[in-house]
Design a protein around this motif. Structure first.
Motif, short mmCIF file in Angstrom:
data_model
loop_
_atom_site.label_atom_id
_atom_site.label_comp_id
_atom_site.label_asym_id
_atom_site.label_seq_id
_atom_site.Cartn_x
_atom_site.Cartn_y
_atom_site.Cartn_z
N GLU A 120 -68.04 30.68 -5.04
CA GLU A 120 -68.20 29.29 -4.23
C GLU A 120 -69.22 29.33 -3.11
OE1 GLU A 120 -63.55 28.57 -4.77
OE2 GLU A 120 -64.58 30.37 -3.95
N ARG A 132 -72.20 19.74 0.67
CA ARG A 132 -72.25 19.99 -0.88
C ARG A 132 -71.79 21.60 -1.18
NH1 ARG A 132 -76.94 21.14 -5.37
NH2 ARG A 132 -76.02 19.49 -7.06
N SER A 137 -70.91 24.28 -4.16
CA SER A 137 -71.04 24.83 -5.30
C SER A 137 -70.37 25.85 -5.69
CB SER A 137 -72.72 25.37 -5.47
OG SER A 137 -73.58 24.61 -4.84
N CYS A 138 -69.77 25.97 -7.05
CA CYS A 138 -69.14 27.00 -7.68
C CYS A 138 -69.69 27.52 -9.06
CB CYS A 138 -67.75 26.65 -7.91
SG CYS A 138 -66.75 27.56 -8.94
N LYS A 145 -71.85 18.63 -12.83
CA LYS A 145 -71.98 19.96 -13.05
C LYS A 145 -73.07 20.17 -13.69
CE LYS A 145 -69.17 18.57 -17.30
NZ LYS A 145 -70.08 19.00 -18.48
N THR A 181 -72.03 25.87 -13.56
CA THR A 181 -71.68 25.51 -12.19
C THR A 181 -71.05 23.91 -12.10
OG1 THR A 181 -73.43 27.21 -11.61
CG2 THR A 181 -72.79 25.40 -10.04
N TYR A 200 -70.51 21.26 -8.95
CA TYR A 200 -70.62 20.80 -7.50
C TYR A 200 -69.86 19.72 -7.04
CZ TYR A 200 -74.98 22.71 -9.23
OH TYR A 200 -76.08 23.39 -9.91
#
Length: 121
Positions: A6, A19, A21-22, A71, A77, A79
């Motif tokens: 993340e 924001r 992200s992963c 995504k 990923t 979001y």
């Protein structure tokens, strides 16, 4: 092995935006569901939002209309766009993914290490 990493947390003033992200990497055949959870001090971990491989989304009532999950399938990923942030959104935010590592195999659940979001003036 599979890893979820993340990023994007931080300190923001009430009313601001962040924001998250992963990104999932490793031995991945398909990702069924990706989601964001959060845990505030002294509270249980709770679902914030999730998105299926088909794009269906689900949100906690407390974040509906303020947070948006999306995504990028090609990048594995997910979001979380967070807007109109409130002090009560302060928590450690975790990414979770349900991943199939091989065709026809079982689905495993993976967690990221968490990213801190602090909403304060």
């Amino acid at each position: 092995q599979v890893q979820l990493v993340e990023s994007g947390g931080g300190l923001v003033q009430p009313g601001g935006s962040l924001r998250l992200s992963c990104a999932a990497s490793g031995n991945i055949f398909s990702i069924n569901v990706m989601g964001w959870y959060r845990q505030a001090p002294g509270k249980e971990r709770e679902l914030v939002a999730s998105i299926t491989s088909g794009g269906s989304t689900n949100y906690a009532d407390s974040v509906k209309g303020r947070f948006t999950i999306s995504k990028d399938n090609a990048a594995n990923t997910v979001y979380l766009q967070m807007s109109s942030l409130k002090p009560e959104d302060t928590a450690l935010y975790y990414c979770r993914a349900h991943i199939m590592r091989n065709w026809g195999g079982p689905t495993y659940s993976y967690w990221g290490q968490g990213t801190q979001v602090t909403v304060s003036s």
